[in-house]
Design a protein around this motif. Structure first.
Motif, PDB file in Angstrom:
ATOM      1  N   LYS A  25     -13.458   0.065   1.882  1.00  0.00           N
ATOM      2  CA  LYS A  25     -12.661  -0.053   3.126  1.00  0.00           C
ATOM      3  C   LYS A  25     -13.527  -0.670   4.193  1.00  0.00           C
ATOM      4  O   LYS A  25     -14.651  -0.122   4.437  1.00  0.00           O
ATOM      5  CB  LYS A  25     -11.843   1.141   3.292  1.00  0.00           C
TER       6      LYS A  25
ATOM      7  N   GLN B 140      -5.807   4.934   6.895  1.00  0.00           N
ATOM      8  CA  GLN B 140      -5.583   5.640   5.810  1.00  0.00           C
ATOM      9  C   GLN B 140      -6.405   7.035   6.328  1.00  0.00           C
ATOM     10  O   GLN B 140      -5.989   8.210   5.594  1.00  0.00           O
ATOM     11  CB  GLN B 140      -6.424   5.036   4.667  1.00  0.00           C
TER      12      GLN B 140
ATOM     13  N   VAL C 237      -5.423   9.073  -4.210  1.00  0.00           N
ATOM     14  CA  VAL C 237      -6.011   7.733  -4.762  1.00  0.00           C
ATOM     15  C   VAL C 237      -6.310   7.991  -6.297  1.00  0.00           C
ATOM     16  O   VAL C 237      -7.203   7.424  -7.038  1.00  0.00           O
ATOM     17  CB  VAL C 237      -7.029   7.383  -4.379  1.00  0.00           C
TER      18      VAL C 237
ATOM     19  N   GLY D 186      -5.395   2.642  -3.414  1.00  0.00           N
ATOM     20  CA  GLY D 186      -6.659   3.532  -3.723  1.00  0.00           C
ATOM     21  C   GLY D 186      -7.087   3.159  -5.310  1.00  0.00           C
ATOM     22  O   GLY D 186      -6.254   3.168  -6.144  1.00  0.00           O
ATOM     23  N   ALA D 187      -8.134   2.828  -5.495  1.00  0.00           N
ATOM     24  CA  ALA D 187      -8.744   2.131  -6.901  1.00  0.00           C
ATOM     25  C   ALA D 187      -8.509   2.766  -7.793  1.00  0.00           C
ATOM     26  O   ALA D 187      -7.743   2.055  -8.702  1.00  0.00           O
ATOM     27  CB  ALA D 187     -10.129   1.629  -6.523  1.00  0.00           C
ATOM     28  N   PRO D 188      -8.636   4.040  -7.971  1.00  0.00           N
ATOM     29  CA  PRO D 188      -8.370   4.704  -9.445  1.00  0.00           C
ATOM     30  C   PRO D 188      -6.555   4.784  -9.654  1.00  0.00           C
ATOM     31  O   PRO D 188      -6.169   4.541 -10.711  1.00  0.00           O
ATOM     32  CB  PRO D 188      -8.994   6.155  -9.478  1.00  0.00           C
TER      33      PRO D 188
ATOM     34  N   LEU E 211       0.722  -1.234   0.086  1.00  0.00           N
ATOM     35  CA  LEU E 211       0.174   0.102   0.036  1.00  0.00           C
ATOM     36  C   LEU E 211       1.092   1.285  -0.102  1.00  0.00           C
ATOM     37  O   LEU E 211       0.374   2.517   0.435  1.00  0.00           O
ATOM     38  CB  LEU E 211      -0.917   0.016   1.156  1.00  0.00           C
TER      39      LEU E 211
ATOM     40  N   ARG F 166      -3.490  -7.389  -6.084  1.00  0.00           N
ATOM     41  CA  ARG F 166      -4.384  -6.972  -5.291  1.00  0.00           C
ATOM     42  C   ARG F 166      -5.656  -7.317  -5.870  1.00  0.00           C
ATOM     43  O   ARG F 166      -5.863  -6.937  -6.883  1.00  0.00           O
ATOM     44  CB  ARG F 166      -4.659  -5.402  -4.699  1.00  0.00           C
TER      45      ARG F 166
ATOM     46  N   THR G 231     -12.211  10.929  -5.460  1.00  0.00           N
ATOM     47  CA  THR G 231     -13.419  10.677  -5.584  1.00  0.00           C
ATOM     48  C   THR G 231     -14.307  11.409  -4.500  1.00  0.00           C
ATOM     49  O   THR G 231     -14.609  12.398  -4.803  1.00  0.00           O
ATOM     50  CB  THR G 231     -13.766   9.259  -5.579  1.00  0.00           C
TER      51      THR G 231
ATOM     52  N   GLY H 183     -15.718   6.153  -0.963  1.00  0.00           N
ATOM     53  CA  GLY H 183     -15.211   5.802  -2.096  1.00  0.00           C
ATOM     54  C   GLY H 183     -15.702   4.462  -2.450  1.00  0.00           C
ATOM     55  O   GLY H 183     -16.439   3.656  -1.679  1.00  0.00           O
ATOM     56  N   ALA H 184     -15.127   3.468  -3.420  1.00  0.00           N
ATOM     57  CA  ALA H 184     -15.384   2.371  -3.510  1.00  0.00           C
ATOM     58  C   ALA H 184     -14.256   1.605  -4.394  1.00  0.00           C
ATOM     59  O   ALA H 184     -13.333   2.202  -5.128  1.00  0.00           O
ATOM     60  CB  ALA H 184     -16.605   2.291  -4.588  1.00  0.00           C
ATOM     61  N   ASP H 185     -14.056   0.294  -4.140  1.00  0.00           N
ATOM     62  CA  ASP H 185     -13.139  -0.470  -4.772  1.00  0.00           C
ATOM     63  C   ASP H 185     -13.670  -1.436  -5.889  1.00  0.00           C
ATOM     64  O   ASP H 185     -13.001  -1.666  -6.938  1.00  0.00           O
ATOM     65  CB  ASP H 185     -12.363  -1.361  -3.636  1.00  0.00           C
TER      66      ASP H 185
ATOM     67  N   PHE I 109     -11.645  -5.212   3.141  1.00  0.00           N
ATOM     68  CA  PHE I 109     -13.028  -4.527   2.736  1.00  0.00           C
ATOM     69  C   PHE I 109     -14.129  -5.050   3.438  1.00  0.00           C
ATOM     70  O   PHE I 109     -13.892  -6.347   3.830  1.00  0.00           O
ATOM     71  CB  PHE I 109     -12.884  -4.395   0.871  1.00  0.00           C
TER      72      PHE I 109
ATOM     73  N   CYS J 227     -11.702   5.923   5.325  1.00  0.00           N
ATOM     74  CA  CYS J 227     -10.668   5.578   4.521  1.00  0.00           C
ATOM     75  C   CYS J 227      -9.991   6.939   3.908  1.00  0.00           C
ATOM     76  O   CYS J 227     -10.168   8.097   4.430  1.00  0.00           O
ATOM     77  CB  CYS J 227     -10.792   4.688   3.485  1.00  0.00           C
ATOM     78  N   ASN J 228      -9.429   7.000   2.722  1.00  0.00           N
ATOM     79  CA  ASN J 228      -8.766   8.073   1.995  1.00  0.00           C
ATOM     80  C   ASN J 228      -9.519   7.723   0.589  1.00  0.00           C
ATOM     81  O   ASN J 228      -9.099   6.951  -0.037  1.00  0.00           O
ATOM     82  CB  ASN J 228      -7.350   8.099   1.913  1.00  0.00           C
ATOM     83  N   THR J 229      -9.814   9.160   0.118  1.00  0.00           N
ATOM     84  CA  THR J 229     -10.317   9.005  -1.287  1.00  0.00           C
ATOM     85  C   THR J 229     -10.065  10.288  -2.140  1.00  0.00           C
ATOM     86  O   THR J 229     -10.775  10.598  -2.835  1.00  0.00           O
ATOM     87  CB  THR J 229     -11.972   8.809  -1.317  1.00  0.00           C
TER      88      THR J 229
HETATM   89  C1  LIG Z   1     -11.754   5.615  -4.075  1.00  0.00           C
HETATM   90  S1  LIG Z   1     -10.386   4.726  -4.127  1.00  0.00           S
HETATM   91  C2  LIG Z   1      -9.891   4.717  -2.529  1.00  0.00           C
HETATM   92  C3  LIG Z   1     -10.497   3.399  -1.657  1.00  0.00           C
HETATM   93  O1  LIG Z   1      -9.323   2.561  -1.735  1.00  0.00           O
HETATM   94  C4  LIG Z   1      -9.175   2.093  -0.465  1.00  0.00           C
HETATM   95  O2  LIG Z   1      -8.533   1.081  -0.182  1.00  0.00           O
HETATM   96  P1  LIG Z   1      -6.998   0.810  -0.072  1.00  0.00           P
HETATM   97  O3  LIG Z   1      -6.749   1.815   0.758  1.00  0.00           O
HETATM   98  O4  LIG Z   1      -6.904  -0.504   0.745  1.00  0.00           O
HETATM   99  O5  LIG Z   1      -6.358   0.851  -1.407  1.00  0.00           O
HETATM  100  C5  LIG Z   1     -10.376   2.284   0.063  1.00  0.00           C
HETATM  101  O6  LIG Z   1     -11.381   1.394   0.174  1.00  0.00           O
HETATM  102  C6  LIG Z   1     -10.761   3.590  -0.418  1.00  0.00           C
HETATM  103  O7  LIG Z   1     -12.399   3.854  -0.475  1.00  0.00           O
END
Ligand SMILES: CSC[C@H]1O[C@H](OP(=O)(O)O)[C@H](O)[C@@H]1O
Length: 355
Positions: free
Chosen positions: A260, A208, A175, A66-68, A62, A99, A181, A247-249, A323, A169-171
């Motif tokens: 998350k 995050q 990300v 972050g998805a995007p 990590l 991942r 987002t 946000g969303a993954d 998640f 979390c962090n968006t």
């Molecule tokens: C909108 S992408 C950010 C999204 O990704 C985070 O997961 P991770 O920190 O494990 O990559 C989290 O689900 C955020 O909402």
């Protein structure tokens, strides 16, 4: 993680605002430069990835997340392999599997590989880099569009502004190729003087929220307050939350949304207290090939991320899903760059994705 990168690959702190990820072409060969998110907020350290193994390690730890942004990392990872003469198909396999939950990662890899195959070996490296840069620009534009649609939705749901927004979390820009987002919506509202309070869930176990969203909110001068994840319930009970933005993954075809861990309980609390629960995600996060939430693979991470945080007695076992999945009936709206889906239905999602 460090063993993947020689010390020379780790750059000292940088006082300027640094992007989460950027492509560079120094004389010694192309590299992907990542802001190491595991070191934030107190250290701004850049990782210089010269090969796919280093990038896969950064994704799994990590350092880049972050998805995007994972979609961009995947696409640039294929470009890095092509530019350095590595086997592109092998690289794509490694990256896509780094991942499992964020669909954007496999989407970015697939788009890049398709561009490479179409161009052929000679023109492949240039074509795949162009595709990665196109995806980067699209993601930045998507952030801006989501910020607009999100502000419009809140104006309809909660006329009058002065929003007290809870996020998890962090968006943000960390990300994304743009401002993110859900946090892109918050940033726009803040600049418009409509953000009264941003409640920031710390987001255990990797924090995050406490580390990254607080970092972004502080840099933007937002009125934000950090809270333990377990304190959210009392905020709702006190009537201190006007809306939840997350946000969303991966969003399944029926609207079930993986995000998350800790997101689903917020959706339940929001429903119980009559508070809108809004997901903000680009259409690259919608996976119409996954029918429902039960079909989404939820990444299980090392228990040590939980036990080392405590610290717990040696030998303690930990349950550590990265998640959880929120069912569509608990989601008030999904905000994408193409517009808003509300109520959340399979038809509405397919339509917003242009299917
Ligand atoms: C909108 S992408 C950010 C999204 O990704 C985070 O997961 P991770 O920190 O494990 O990559 C989290 O689900 C955020 O909402």
């Amino acid at each position: 993680m460090g063993d993947h990168l020689a010390q020379s690959d780790v750059r000292p702190e940088n006082n300027g605002a640094i992007p989460a990820l950027r492509w560079e072409e120094p004389p010694e060969g192309p590299v992907l430069v990542l802001l190491d998110q595991t070191r934030l907020p107190h250290e701004e350290v850049e990782l210089v990835c010269t090969d796919v193994q280093a990038l896969v390690g950064a994704i799994r730890s990590l350092a880049v997340r972050g998805a995007p942004l994972l979609g961009l990392a995947g696409a640039y990872g294929v470009a890095l392999a092509a530019a350095r003469g590595y086997d592109v198909e092998d690289a794509a396999e490694l990256l896509a599997r780094a991942r499992p939950t964020a669909v954007n990662l496999e989407y970015g890899v697939r788009r890049a590989v398709a561009a490479y195959r179409e161009a052929g070996v000679e023109r492949g490296p240039a074509a795949v880099l162009a595709e990665a840069k196109a995806l980067h620009a699209e993601d930045a534009a998507a952030s801006t569009a989501m910020a607009g649609h999100g502000a419009g939705l809140l104006g309809e749901l909660l006329p009058g502004g002065g929003y007290r927004i809870l996020t998890h979390c962090n968006t943000g820009a960390l990300v994304s190729g743009g401002e993110g987002t859900a946090l892109a919506v918050v940033s726009g509202l803040h600049r418009a003087g409509e953000l009264r309070r941003l409640w920031v869930d710390e987001t255990r176990p990797l924090l995050q929220g406490a580390r990254l969203t607080a970092y972004e909110a502080a840099r933007a001068g937002m009125p934000y307050t950090l809270l333990a994840d377990t304190a959210a319930g009392s905020l709702f009970a006190a009537g201190e939350v006007d809306v939840v933005l997350v946000g969303a993954d991966r969003i399944a075809a029926d609207g079930a949304t993986a995000n998350k861990v800790g997101t689903y309980p917020l959706a339940v609390l929001a429903r119980h207290h009559g508070v809108p629960f809004v997901v903000v995600a680009p259409v690259t996060t919608v996976d119409l090939a996954t029918p429902d939430g039960a079909s989404i693979e939820v990444e299980q991470r090392p228990g040590s991320e939980v036990t080392d945080l405590a610290p717990s007695p040696l030998g303690t076992q930990a349950y550590n899903p990265a998640f959880d999945v929120t069912p569509p009936d608990l989601i008030t709206a999904i905000v994408t760059e193409n517009g808003v889906v509300s109520p959340v239905t399979p038809e509405g999602l397919a339509s917003i994705c242009g299917k």
